[in-house]
Design a protein around this motif. Structure first.
Motif, PDB file in Angstrom:
ATOM      1  N   GLY A 123      63.028  57.394 -48.193  1.00  0.00           N
ATOM      2  CA  GLY A 123      62.048  57.440 -49.273  1.00  0.00           C
ATOM      3  C   GLY A 123      62.034  56.186 -50.112  1.00  0.00           C
ATOM      4  N   GLY A 124      63.035  55.352 -49.966  1.00  0.00           N
ATOM      5  CA  GLY A 124      63.130  54.132 -50.748  1.00  0.00           C
ATOM      6  C   GLY A 124      64.523  53.949 -51.289  1.00  0.00           C
ATOM      7  N   PHE A 125      64.826  52.745 -51.709  1.00  0.00           N
ATOM      8  CA  PHE A 125      66.150  52.386 -52.213  1.00  0.00           C
ATOM      9  C   PHE A 125      66.421  53.017 -53.567  1.00  0.00           C
ATOM     10  CE2 PHE A 125      68.910  49.317 -54.483  1.00  0.00           C
ATOM     11  CZ  PHE A 125      70.018  49.402 -53.665  1.00  0.00           C
ATOM     12  N   MET A 126      65.413  53.026 -54.421  1.00  0.00           N
ATOM     13  CA  MET A 126      65.569  53.575 -55.762  1.00  0.00           C
ATOM     14  C   MET A 126      65.308  55.079 -55.712  1.00  0.00           C
ATOM     15  SD  MET A 126      66.074  50.708 -57.370  1.00  0.00           S
ATOM     16  CE  MET A 126      65.624  50.669 -59.065  1.00  0.00           C
ATOM     17  N   ASP A 127      66.122  55.845 -56.404  1.00  0.00           N
ATOM     18  CA  ASP A 127      65.972  57.300 -56.396  1.00  0.00           C
ATOM     19  C   ASP A 127      64.952  57.805 -57.407  1.00  0.00           C
ATOM     20  OD1 ASP A 127      67.835  57.650 -54.391  1.00  0.00           O
ATOM     21  OD2 ASP A 127      69.503  57.824 -55.786  1.00  0.00           O
ATOM     22  N   ASP A 128      64.674  57.002 -58.438  1.00  0.00           N
ATOM     23  CA  ASP A 128      63.769  57.470 -59.481  1.00  0.00           C
ATOM     24  C   ASP A 128      62.327  57.091 -59.160  1.00  0.00           C
ATOM     25  OD1 ASP A 128      64.359  54.786 -59.759  1.00  0.00           O
ATOM     26  OD2 ASP A 128      64.085  54.783 -61.920  1.00  0.00           O
ATOM     27  N   GLY A 129      61.402  57.878 -59.621  1.00  0.00           N
ATOM     28  CA  GLY A 129      59.990  57.575 -59.434  1.00  0.00           C
ATOM     29  C   GLY A 129      59.456  58.049 -58.098  1.00  0.00           C
ATOM     30  N   PRO A 130      58.189  57.728 -57.833  1.00  0.00           N
ATOM     31  CA  PRO A 130      57.557  58.162 -56.582  1.00  0.00           C
ATOM     32  C   PRO A 130      58.127  57.417 -55.385  1.00  0.00           C
ATOM     33  CG  PRO A 130      56.102  56.709 -57.798  1.00  0.00           C
ATOM     34  CD  PRO A 130      57.290  56.972 -58.684  1.00  0.00           C
ATOM     35  N   PRO A 131      57.960  57.972 -54.186  1.00  0.00           N
ATOM     36  CA  PRO A 131      58.458  57.293 -52.986  1.00  0.00           C
ATOM     37  C   PRO A 131      57.821  55.914 -52.827  1.00  0.00           C
ATOM     38  CG  PRO A 131      57.731  59.521 -52.475  1.00  0.00           C
ATOM     39  CD  PRO A 131      57.314  59.233 -53.885  1.00  0.00           C
ATOM     40  N   ALA A 132      58.584  54.995 -52.266  1.00  0.00           N
ATOM     41  CA  ALA A 132      58.095  53.638 -52.037  1.00  0.00           C
ATOM     42  C   ALA A 132      57.109  53.620 -50.881  1.00  0.00           C
ATOM     43  CB  ALA A 132      59.268  52.717 -51.737  1.00  0.00           C
ATOM     44  N   ARG A 181      55.608  50.765 -55.915  1.00  0.00           N
ATOM     45  CA  ARG A 181      56.784  50.107 -55.354  1.00  0.00           C
ATOM     46  C   ARG A 181      56.647  50.047 -53.838  1.00  0.00           C
ATOM     47  NH1 ARG A 181      60.552  53.804 -56.893  1.00  0.00           N
ATOM     48  NH2 ARG A 181      61.169  54.389 -54.824  1.00  0.00           N
ATOM     49  N   TYR A 182      57.007  48.910 -53.254  1.00  0.00           N
ATOM     50  CA  TYR A 182      56.982  48.713 -51.809  1.00  0.00           C
ATOM     51  C   TYR A 182      58.382  48.314 -51.380  1.00  0.00           C
ATOM     52  CZ  TYR A 182      52.004  48.607 -52.623  1.00  0.00           C
ATOM     53  OH  TYR A 182      50.729  48.938 -52.998  1.00  0.00           O
ATOM     54  N   GLU A 183      58.939  48.990 -50.361  1.00  0.00           N
ATOM     55  CA  GLU A 183      60.304  48.710 -49.938  1.00  0.00           C
ATOM     56  C   GLU A 183      60.439  48.762 -48.427  1.00  0.00           C
ATOM     57  OE1 GLU A 183      63.196  51.272 -51.677  1.00  0.00           O
ATOM     58  OE2 GLU A 183      62.489  50.920 -53.715  1.00  0.00           O
ATOM     59  N   LEU A 184      61.330  47.925 -47.921  1.00  0.00           N
ATOM     60  CA  LEU A 184      61.651  47.944 -46.503  1.00  0.00           C
ATOM     61  C   LEU A 184      62.266  49.287 -46.115  1.00  0.00           C
ATOM     62  CD1 LEU A 184      61.801  46.457 -43.824  1.00  0.00           C
ATOM     63  CD2 LEU A 184      64.026  45.564 -44.529  1.00  0.00           C
ATOM     64  N   PHE A 185      63.022  49.893 -47.034  1.00  0.00           N
ATOM     65  CA  PHE A 185      63.649  51.180 -46.731  1.00  0.00           C
ATOM     66  C   PHE A 185      62.609  52.259 -46.434  1.00  0.00           C
ATOM     67  CE2 PHE A 185      67.032  49.023 -49.062  1.00  0.00           C
ATOM     68  CZ  PHE A 185      68.075  49.201 -48.177  1.00  0.00           C
ATOM     69  N   ALA A 186      61.428  52.142 -47.015  1.00  0.00           N
ATOM     70  CA  ALA A 186      60.366  53.108 -46.726  1.00  0.00           C
ATOM     71  C   ALA A 186      59.951  53.007 -45.264  1.00  0.00           C
ATOM     72  CB  ALA A 186      59.168  52.867 -47.637  1.00  0.00           C
ATOM     73  N   ASP A 187      60.052  51.812 -44.678  1.00  0.00           N
ATOM     74  CA  ASP A 187      59.706  51.613 -43.271  1.00  0.00           C
ATOM     75  C   ASP A 187      60.804  52.116 -42.340  1.00  0.00           C
ATOM     76  OD1 ASP A 187      57.193  50.264 -43.648  1.00  0.00           O
ATOM     77  OD2 ASP A 187      58.357  48.576 -44.407  1.00  0.00           O
ATOM     78  N   MET A 188      61.963  52.397 -42.894  1.00  0.00           N
ATOM     79  CA  MET A 188      63.099  52.843 -42.091  1.00  0.00           C
ATOM     80  C   MET A 188      63.240  54.365 -42.125  1.00  0.00           C
ATOM     81  SD  MET A 188      65.601  49.848 -43.458  1.00  0.00           S
ATOM     82  CE  MET A 188      66.937  49.909 -42.294  1.00  0.00           C
ATOM     83  N   GLY A 189      62.209  55.050 -42.659  1.00  0.00           N
ATOM     84  CA  GLY A 189      62.230  56.501 -42.689  1.00  0.00           C
ATOM     85  C   GLY A 189      62.912  57.074 -43.911  1.00  0.00           C
TER      86      GLY A 189
END
Length: 95
Positions: free
Chosen positions: A12-21, A2-10
């Protein structure tokens, strides 16, 4: 993966389940789309949940004067995006 813009904002990602984006800013398209048939679901708008599928159809030579990337097929009607600031009726139209 998964790739997310939230990962670029420090975050872990928008979705709470699974590995960090992973980062969308530091990831090149060619790193993700490596072979024809690769498909990815894109969540374009987290608030309105606009999702679409992108598929690699193939790789070829770049045509001089060609515009890239190219949309080769569409299915369904595109959702409205960002109404003009002075459009008071937008909320009523969208329901």
């Amino acid at each position: 993966m998964r790739y997310e813009l939230f990962a670029d904002m420090g975050d872990g990602g928008f979705m709470d389940d699974g590995p960090p984006a992973k980062s969308v800013k530091r990831t090149k398209v060619g790193q993700v789309f490596t072979a024809p048939g690769n498909k990815w679901q894109f969540l374009f708008d987290y608030g309105d949940d606009h999702r679409f599928i992108v598929e690699v159809l193939g790789f070829g030579e770049v045509e001089a004067g060609g515009k890239y990337p190219r949309v080769t097929a569409r299915k369904g009607k595109a959702p409205p995006q960002y109404p003009p600031e002075d459009d008071e009726d937008y909320e009523d139209e969208e329901g």
